[in-house]
Scaffold this motif. Sequence first.
Motif, PDB file in Angstrom:
ATOM      1  N   LYS A  83      13.001 -59.423  -7.645  1.00 11.53           N
ATOM      2  CA  LYS A  83      14.036 -59.013  -8.591  1.00 11.53           C
ATOM      3  C   LYS A  83      14.759 -57.772  -8.075  1.00 11.53           C
ATOM      4  N   PRO A  84      16.077 -57.687  -8.286  1.00 10.95           N
ATOM      5  CA  PRO A  84      16.812 -56.479  -7.874  1.00 10.95           C
ATOM      6  C   PRO A  84      16.234 -55.244  -8.559  1.00 10.95           C
ATOM      7  N   PHE A  85      16.263 -54.144  -7.845  1.00 13.81           N
ATOM      8  CA  PHE A  85      15.767 -52.902  -8.407  1.00 13.81           C
ATOM      9  C   PHE A  85      16.911 -52.188  -9.118  1.00 13.81           C
ATOM     10  N   LYS A  86      16.695 -51.772 -10.353  1.00 23.14           N
ATOM     11  CA  LYS A  86      17.730 -51.121 -11.144  1.00 23.14           C
ATOM     12  C   LYS A  86      17.176 -49.841 -11.759  1.00 23.14           C
ATOM     13  N   LYS A  87      18.005 -48.811 -11.729  1.00 22.78           N
ATOM     14  CA  LYS A  87      17.598 -47.545 -12.341  1.00 22.78           C
ATOM     15  C   LYS A  87      18.844 -46.819 -12.819  1.00 22.78           C
TER      16      LYS A  87
ATOM     17  N   GLU B 295      17.622 -44.409   2.027  1.00 20.01           N
ATOM     18  CA  GLU B 295      16.320 -43.964   1.531  1.00 20.01           C
ATOM     19  C   GLU B 295      15.756 -44.900   0.471  1.00 20.01           C
ATOM     20  N   LEU B 296      16.590 -45.793  -0.052  1.00 18.92           N
ATOM     21  CA  LEU B 296      16.154 -46.711  -1.102  1.00 18.92           C
ATOM     22  C   LEU B 296      15.866 -48.121  -0.587  1.00 18.92           C
ATOM     23  N   ASN B 297      16.110 -48.387   0.696  1.00 18.98           N
ATOM     24  CA  ASN B 297      15.943 -49.723   1.258  1.00 18.98           C
ATOM     25  C   ASN B 297      14.485 -49.958   1.636  1.00 18.98           C
TER      26      ASN B 297
ATOM     27  N   ASN C 186      12.263 -46.184  -0.098  1.00 20.78           N
ATOM     28  CA  ASN C 186      11.523 -46.225  -1.352  1.00 20.78           C
ATOM     29  C   ASN C 186      12.504 -46.378  -2.513  1.00 20.78           C
ATOM     30  N   PRO C 187      12.620 -47.586  -3.092  1.00 23.36           N
ATOM     31  CA  PRO C 187      13.581 -47.785  -4.193  1.00 23.36           C
ATOM     32  C   PRO C 187      13.218 -47.032  -5.466  1.00 23.36           C
ATOM     33  N   TYR C 188      12.015 -46.462  -5.530  1.00 20.28           N
ATOM     34  CA  TYR C 188      11.593 -45.735  -6.732  1.00 20.28           C
ATOM     35  C   TYR C 188      11.940 -44.251  -6.671  1.00 20.28           C
ATOM     36  N   LEU C 189      12.631 -43.823  -5.622  1.00 18.05           N
ATOM     37  CA  LEU C 189      13.007 -42.418  -5.525  1.00 18.05           C
ATOM     38  C   LEU C 189      13.895 -41.999  -6.694  1.00 18.05           C
ATOM     39  N   THR C 190      13.689 -40.783  -7.152  1.00 19.17           N
ATOM     40  CA  THR C 190      14.552 -40.194  -8.177  1.00 19.17           C
ATOM     41  C   THR C 190      15.237 -38.964  -7.565  1.00 19.17           C
TER      42      THR C 190
END
Length: 401
Positions: free
Chosen positions: A66-70, A106-108, A123-127
């Motif tokens: 699933k695509p990552f969304k934030k 950095e999100l790939n 890291n797609p979980y970066l904030t």
Amino acid sequence: HLFNHVSSWFEINRFIYHQDQHSFYTTLSYKLGPVGIMGGLRGEYWRVNTESYTWEQEHDPSLREKPFKKDYFQLFPSLFLSWQMTPTQQLQVNYTRRLRRPWGGELNSFRDTRDATTVSFGNPYLTPEFSNSFSLNYLKQWDRHSLLLSAYYRPTSDVIQRISYKSSTDGLFYSTSMNVAKSLSSGLELTLKNNLFRILDLTTSANAYYYKLNGFSYDIDGQTVTGKEDHNFAWNARMTASLILPYDISIQTTGRYEARTVITQGYRKPSYSIDFGARKNFFNKALSVSLNCRDLLDSRKWETFTSGENFTRHQIFRHGGRKVNLTVTYNFGNMKAKRHQMKKGSDSDVQMNYGGGMEGSGRCLSSATIFAFLTLNTPRSAHKEILGAKFMSFERAAIAC
């Protein structure tokens, strides 16, 4: 859309990155004699969607994750106080809340194996990382010289840095980005601008500071990756010299130095570099010949030492080495009118470029640096009249950051 082509067809990566950013800001200013007050509040909504596909996932949608969304919404207050001590001296006390957003790479999450020594992935979980910046600035202006001295205190949360680890299952090295911990930076910044003998302009900046990075512990790929708390005193400096010679010849040289710096799991060694440029104009500036050399000493590199529970690494990063460019430019048409138009709009262009750079990159220059640039580029004869207007422009740029 970004395609990463590596050694073979089955390692091709398609990375889709969508970012939406909406923001607003409001300011309120008041001036009472020599004292100026400005407060601001910026609200920002940020949304990012990422999709990372391997060759198989690109051609078989059933294999895709699933695509990552934030998304998030944050408020950024700011406060600027100034005291015009004399027509050529000013004292400032500033506060701003800032952020640095992670960039697309950095999100790939694709695991890049082009480096034979390390498997790298994002890291797609970066904030975003957030900081609160407090500064006390003193500005002094002479006819041909300017001094800006700034003391600052800048705590930051959710610091984004690269971490490395050696896998306990396959024995390979891996590297990714994480919101590792909190950091604290506090120090003094100095900016000097000098005009000597009407032919030599020197711009010198130096920053001496204390930096502390807290320790961390994360579970990645079934193992625990840790980093110890570390701190040090460091400094960096930069000097640019511009020399005007007879026969319409100009030379510019820039030198940089950065002392040893603490990073996640280790440190970065000192580094230095020198850039050089020369230009000669002919036929009343209709023809220009420029020679530029980037990294004159071939010394621009980043050398790091990192360690973990089961590894020690020494890495050297270089970007192209020494580069020399020769440029020949011929101008035709009504160049006098064009130069007049460029000169007329140069002041607003500077402010626009600084605002755009800060907003686009997610990195903000320190309040002292922004004000130094705006003030030191003010014509000396007009300095007293427009210093206040320059300060207001700086404040609005910082609030928008």
